[in-house]
Design a protein around this motif. Structure first.
Motif, PDB file in Angstrom:
ATOM      1  N   ASP A  88       0.850  -1.182   0.000  1.00 53.57           N
ATOM      2  CA  ASP A  88       0.000   0.000   0.000  1.00 53.57           C
ATOM      3  C   ASP A  88       0.884   1.230   0.000  1.00 53.57           C
ATOM      4  O   ASP A  88       1.915   1.253   0.678  1.00 53.57           O
ATOM      5  CB  ASP A  88      -0.924   0.018   1.215  1.00 53.57           C
ATOM      6  CG  ASP A  88      -2.071   1.005   1.056  1.00 53.57           C
ATOM      7  OD1 ASP A  88      -3.174   0.575   0.666  1.00 53.57           O
ATOM      8  OD2 ASP A  88      -1.861   2.210   1.316  1.00 53.57           O
ATOM      9  N   THR A 105       0.407   4.084   1.340  1.00 53.56           N
ATOM     10  CA  THR A 105       0.251   4.954   2.498  1.00 53.56           C
ATOM     11  C   THR A 105       0.889   4.430   3.778  1.00 53.56           C
ATOM     12  O   THR A 105       0.978   5.175   4.758  1.00 53.56           O
ATOM     13  CB  THR A 105      -1.235   5.219   2.783  1.00 53.56           C
ATOM     14  OG1 THR A 105      -1.878   4.009   3.206  1.00 53.56           O
ATOM     15  CG2 THR A 105      -1.931   5.746   1.537  1.00 53.56           C
ATOM     16  N   VAL A 106       1.306   3.184   3.807  1.00 50.54           N
ATOM     17  CA  VAL A 106       1.812   2.613   5.050  1.00 50.54           C
ATOM     18  C   VAL A 106       3.120   3.266   5.464  1.00 50.54           C
ATOM     19  O   VAL A 106       3.941   3.656   4.627  1.00 50.54           O
ATOM     20  CB  VAL A 106       1.984   1.087   4.959  1.00 50.54           C
ATOM     21  CG1 VAL A 106       0.653   0.414   4.730  1.00 50.54           C
ATOM     22  CG2 VAL A 106       2.973   0.717   3.862  1.00 50.54           C
ATOM     23  N   THR A 147       2.384   2.065  10.760  1.00 55.78           N
ATOM     24  CA  THR A 147       1.178   1.366  10.339  1.00 55.78           C
ATOM     25  C   THR A 147       1.446   0.099   9.538  1.00 55.78           C
ATOM     26  O   THR A 147       0.506  -0.644   9.242  1.00 55.78           O
ATOM     27  CB  THR A 147       0.277   2.286   9.505  1.00 55.78           C
ATOM     28  OG1 THR A 147       0.974   2.692   8.315  1.00 55.78           O
ATOM     29  CG2 THR A 147      -0.104   3.525  10.309  1.00 55.78           C
ATOM     30  N   ARG A 156      -4.426  -1.522   7.009  1.00 54.60           N
ATOM     31  CA  ARG A 156      -3.815  -0.392   6.315  1.00 54.60           C
ATOM     32  C   ARG A 156      -3.393  -0.736   4.889  1.00 54.60           C
ATOM     33  O   ARG A 156      -2.998   0.152   4.134  1.00 54.60           O
ATOM     34  CB  ARG A 156      -2.602   0.110   7.103  1.00 54.60           C
ATOM     35  CG  ARG A 156      -2.948   0.696   8.463  1.00 54.60           C
ATOM     36  CD  ARG A 156      -3.700   2.013   8.295  1.00 54.60           C
ATOM     37  NE  ARG A 156      -3.791   2.732   9.553  1.00 54.60           N
ATOM     38  CZ  ARG A 156      -4.826   2.668  10.385  1.00 54.60           C
ATOM     39  NH1 ARG A 156      -5.870   1.917  10.076  1.00 54.60           N
ATOM     40  NH2 ARG A 156      -4.814   3.358  11.509  1.00 54.60           N
TER      41      ARG A 156
END
Length: 123
Positions: free
Chosen positions: A96, A98-99, A103, A109
């Motif tokens: 991902d 955004t991790v 997170t 996530r």
């Protein structure tokens, strides 16, 4: 779109080794993670690796598992040594954009997942 395909799972005796691979196609994000889920249990974090190769491990596998990646091949690996019956689970790779280091241990996530590969460790 991102597509992740795991391979390398199978049946192995306790104390043995197994190497999982996750091949990525399409867009590739910086952080890649491995998670596992055993019957009746929640999906749990196993290991993660950043683009530059920083690695992170769950306490339960630290010292036994090694995560690595080959960016040229768009592939991440999980070398599993000294396997225990409690390692039995379906193993998933995930990514991902955004991790973060905070997170990356949380499965919720991640939005991109492979299909999973079964790892069974016998006594």
């Amino acid at each position: 779109q991102v597509q992740l395909v795991e391979s390398g799972g199978g049946l192995v005796q306790a104390g043995g080794s197994l190497r999982l691979s996750c091949a990525a196609s399409g867009r590739t994000f910086s952080t890649m993670g491995w998670f596992r889920q055993a019957p009746g249990k929640e999906r749990e974090f196993v290991a993660a690796i950043t683009w530059v190769g920083s690695t992170y491990y769950a306490d339960s596998v630290k010292g036994r598992f090694t995560i690595s990646r080959d960016n040229a091949k768009n592939t991440v690996y999980l070398q599993m040594n000294s396997l225990k019956p409690e390692d039995t689970a379906v193993y998933y790779c995930a990514t991902d954009p955004t991790v973060t280091t905070t997170t990356m241990r949380v499965h919720a996530r991640y939005n991109y997942w492979g299909q999973g590969t079964q790892v069974t460790v016998s006594s």
